[in-house]
Design an enzyme around this catalytic site. Structure first.
Site, PDB file in Angstrom:
ATOM      1  N   HIS A 181       0.854  -1.192   0.000  1.00 58.82           N
ATOM      2  CA  HIS A 181       0.000   0.000   0.000  1.00 58.82           C
ATOM      3  C   HIS A 181       0.888   1.239   0.000  1.00 58.82           C
ATOM      4  CE1 HIS A 181      -3.573  -2.428   1.706  1.00 58.82           C
ATOM      5  NE2 HIS A 181      -3.670  -2.286   0.405  1.00 58.82           N
ATOM      6  N   ARG A 183       0.769   4.510   0.543  1.00 55.19           N
ATOM      7  CA  ARG A 183       0.891   5.578   1.548  1.00 55.19           C
ATOM      8  C   ARG A 183       1.446   5.107   2.889  1.00 55.19           C
ATOM      9  NH1 ARG A 183      -5.594   6.414   1.978  1.00 55.19           N
ATOM     10  NH2 ARG A 183      -6.161   4.401   2.821  1.00 55.19           N
ATOM     11  N   GLU A 184       1.627   3.790   3.052  1.00 53.68           N
ATOM     12  CA  GLU A 184       2.076   3.264   4.342  1.00 53.68           C
ATOM     13  C   GLU A 184       3.600   3.240   4.383  1.00 53.68           C
ATOM     14  OE1 GLU A 184      -0.143  -0.448   4.469  1.00 53.68           O
ATOM     15  OE2 GLU A 184      -2.024   0.637   4.198  1.00 53.68           O
ATOM     16  N   ARG A 239      -3.131   4.854  -2.195  1.00 55.08           N
ATOM     17  CA  ARG A 239      -3.044   3.507  -1.604  1.00 55.08           C
ATOM     18  C   ARG A 239      -2.737   2.426  -2.645  1.00 55.08           C
ATOM     19  NH1 ARG A 239      -5.734   0.127   2.457  1.00 55.08           N
ATOM     20  NH2 ARG A 239      -6.773  -1.658   1.535  1.00 55.08           N
ATOM     21  N   ASN A 265      -3.801  -5.471  -2.356  1.00 52.94           N
ATOM     22  CA  ASN A 265      -4.122  -6.421  -1.284  1.00 52.94           C
ATOM     23  C   ASN A 265      -5.582  -6.899  -1.330  1.00 52.94           C
ATOM     24  OD1 ASN A 265      -2.688  -7.870   0.681  1.00 52.94           O
ATOM     25  ND2 ASN A 265      -3.669  -6.714   2.357  1.00 52.94           N
ATOM     26  N   ARG A 266      -6.208  -6.691  -2.475  1.00 48.83           N
ATOM     27  CA  ARG A 266      -7.515  -7.305  -2.767  1.00 48.83           C
ATOM     28  C   ARG A 266      -7.418  -8.119  -4.061  1.00 48.83           C
ATOM     29  NH1 ARG A 266      -7.602  -5.496   1.369  1.00 48.83           N
ATOM     30  NH2 ARG A 266      -9.105  -4.151   2.444  1.00 48.83           N
ATOM     31  N   SER A 320       0.763  -0.493   7.557  1.00 48.50           N
ATOM     32  CA  SER A 320       0.406   0.318   8.720  1.00 48.50           C
ATOM     33  C   SER A 320      -1.042   0.736   8.520  1.00 48.50           C
ATOM     34  CB  SER A 320       1.316   1.543   8.846  1.00 48.50           C
ATOM     35  OG  SER A 320       1.036   2.480   7.825  1.00 48.50           O
ATOM     36  N   GLU A 394       0.464  -4.944  10.931  1.00 49.25           N
ATOM     37  CA  GLU A 394       0.128  -3.512  10.830  1.00 49.25           C
ATOM     38  C   GLU A 394       0.984  -2.792  11.861  1.00 49.25           C
ATOM     39  OE1 GLU A 394      -2.053  -2.124   8.730  1.00 49.25           O
ATOM     40  OE2 GLU A 394      -3.373  -3.762   8.118  1.00 49.25           O
TER      41      GLU A 394
HETATM   42  O1  0X9 Z   1      -7.104  -3.788   4.351  1.00 46.79           O
HETATM   43  C1  0X9 Z   1      -5.957  -4.234   4.213  1.00 46.79           C
HETATM   44  O2  0X9 Z   1      -5.499  -4.599   3.124  1.00 46.79           O
HETATM   45  C2  0X9 Z   1      -5.042  -4.322   5.447  1.00 46.79           C
HETATM   46  N1  0X9 Z   1      -5.201  -3.154   6.271  1.00 46.79           N
HETATM   47  S1  0X9 Z   1      -4.673  -1.673   5.727  1.00 46.79           S
HETATM   48  O3  0X9 Z   1      -5.172  -0.651   6.638  1.00 46.79           O
HETATM   49  N2  0X9 Z   1      -3.079  -1.629   5.809  1.00 46.79           N
HETATM   50  O4  0X9 Z   1      -5.085  -1.477   4.379  1.00 46.79           O
HETATM   51  C3  0X9 Z   1      -5.396  -5.568   6.242  1.00 46.79           C
HETATM   52  C4  0X9 Z   1      -5.301  -6.857   5.467  1.00 46.79           C
HETATM   53  C5  0X9 Z   1      -5.569  -8.082   6.314  1.00 46.79           C
HETATM   54  N3  0X9 Z   1      -5.536  -9.301   5.521  1.00 46.79           N
HETATM   55  C6  0X9 Z   1      -6.590  -9.763   4.825  1.00 46.79           C
HETATM   56  N4  0X9 Z   1      -7.764  -9.213   4.901  1.00 46.79           N
HETATM   57  N5  0X9 Z   1      -6.397 -10.821   4.057  1.00 46.79           N
HETATM   58 ZN    ZN Z   2      -2.024  -1.621   4.089  1.00 49.09          ZN
END
Ligand code: 0X9
Ligand code: ZN
Length: 434
Positions: A181, A183-184, A239, A265-266, A320, A394
């Protein structure tokens, strides 16, 4: 200025992000919102779409809070609507721009090759120079290009490997990455901190040789280099990656101020599902992409994780903020059969981490501790690649600066995470008789 924007309109309408024009957040606020009523979870998400809100955090349980970024023109309306729903809202960050100014990367002197200041957030180019100088002076380190980002930047992995085991097989490995991500910023910064520990042992830590002897270490400081550079030069709150328009929806005028891109991360391919904690809408922060692993960055990471599967014991996907050490699954509330093992190792790590500066981390399963979201790297590493101890970490903080952690926290965050990782490594040595 006019000409630039005119040029933008002509170029596309699809994807124009003049990197030299930095987006400003004067008067943008972050609200802490207590839903109070069960039905308000749905109502608040709906306000998100109506006012184009950026959810920095979702509540982890019924009594939890949302952290919601609101633009100045909508602050009053959003607060009024929340009040009329029976939710409580208070202002956490009054002016995002002043925090951005506070956490802006400062000018820093170039350092001798092979060293990198741990008091600064570095550019993609500086990070690469650092990695290259390590491998050129360190015979047991290797640099692998895992793939190329959409804008042509290589996604680099540095590997520490002091040779195969006496049995001629691979050593056990630990794999960590940061910066998925954009911005982290603290995430790539602490991965670099750990690379520095392993490569340069600046504190003359007698344990380093042992850790290099027991494990191969794989570290990717920047999974999303395009997004990172854009967050440094264009939009601090960015992000996603830098994918431009997918399909016809919103394609002509783009997404306005909330531009396109895919939430990497999706986008991973284990139970990928935009409807589960992600979005089908490319203008949303959690857009999951047109299909699983549609992005070069996720493809590169998936391939890397799949290729280390036979010998990798642990994987840390570093983000983060919020101070969580969490494990799969993100896509379902069902626990993996070995959840107790993951919980145990997470507690060993966070206990050691706590003893450095007193920071408390919450350990637990993704959906229990945070929220449900499919397509995450942790789920892929465990479910597809078969890496047993897969975690999302995180980093800090817990609510002063959020994503905008100033540079002065890099050292302390690095010291803490490294202590946690070392404790995790020692516990693995014990558990696997390494
Ligand atoms: O939402 C996310 O991708 C993560 N939090 S963030 O605030 N850094 O964006 C958490 C991801 C946790 N893992 C899964 N949901 N698989
Ligand atoms: Zn993140």
């Amino acid at each position: 200025m006019k000409t630039i924007w005119l040029a933008c309109l002509l170029v596309v309408a699809v994807n124009c992000r003049p990197e030299s024009l930095e987006k400003r957040y004067d008067g943008h606020q972050v609200l802490k919102v207590f839903p109070n009523l069960l039905e308000n979870f749905k109502n608040i998400e709906a306000l998100g779409a109506k006012y184009n809100l950026d959810f920095w955090n979702h509540p982890k349980h019924q009594n939890g809070t949302y952290d919601i970024q609101v633009s100045p023109e909508h602050v009053t309306d959003v607060i009024n609507e929340l009040k009329s729903l029976g939710a409580d809202a208070s202002v956490w960050i009054h002016d995002i721009q002043s925090l951005i100014d506070e956490s802006r990367p400062s000018d820093h002197q170039k350092r001798a090759s092979g060293t990198l200041s741990m008091n600064h957030y570095h550019s993609y180019a500086e990070i690469n120079t650092f990695l290259n100088s390590i491998v050129s002076s360190n015979s047991h380190t290797h640099l692998d290009n895992l793939g190329t980002s959409l804008q042509g930047r290589s996604i680099n992995l540095i590997r520490f490997s002091t040779g195969s085991t006496s049995r001629g097989t691979h050593k056990k490995s630990i794999f960590m990455d940061g910066g998925i991500h954009a911005r982290e910023w603290i995430a790539p910064a602490v991965v670099l901190y750990m690379i520095d520990q392993l490569a340069n042992n600046p504190n003359n830590d007698p344990d380093i040789a042992n850790l290099l002897d027991k494990f191969d270490w794989y570290l990717v400081p920047l999974v999303n280099p395009d997004g990172y550079e854009y967050s440094r030069n264009g939009d601090r709150m960015w992000r996603k990656n830098m994918a431009s328009s997918y399909g016809t929806q919103h394609s002509f005028f783009g997404c306005g101020s909330n531009e396109m891109g895919v939430d990497l991360n999706r986008n991973f391919g284990y139970h990928w599902d935009p409807a589960n904690g992600g979005s089908f809408d490319q203008c949303q922060e959690t857009y999951a992409g047109p299909h699983a692993l549609s992005e070069p960055e996720t493809k590169a990471m998936a391939h890397a994780l799949d290729s280390v599967t036979s010998h990798t014991l642990a994987y840390l996907n570093i983000h983060s903020y919020g101070q969580y050490w969490i494990y799969p699954w993100g896509y379902t509330r069902h626990l993996p059969p070995d959840a107790a093992d993951l919980d145990h190792l997470g507690r060993v790590a966070t206990t050691a981490l706590y003893h450095v500066h007193g920071s408390r981390y919450t350990v637990g399963e993704d959906t229990v501790v945070l929220y449900s979201a499919a397509g995450g790297a942790d789920d892929y590493a465990k479910g597809h690649s078969g890496i047993k101890y897969a975690y999302t970490v995180e980093l800090g903080d817990t609510g002063k600066y959020g994503f905008l952690l100033p540079e002065r926290y890099i050292q302390t965050s690095g010291q803490e995470l490294w202590a946690g990782v070392k404790a995790m490594a020692h516990e693995l040595i014990r558990l696997y008789h390494l």
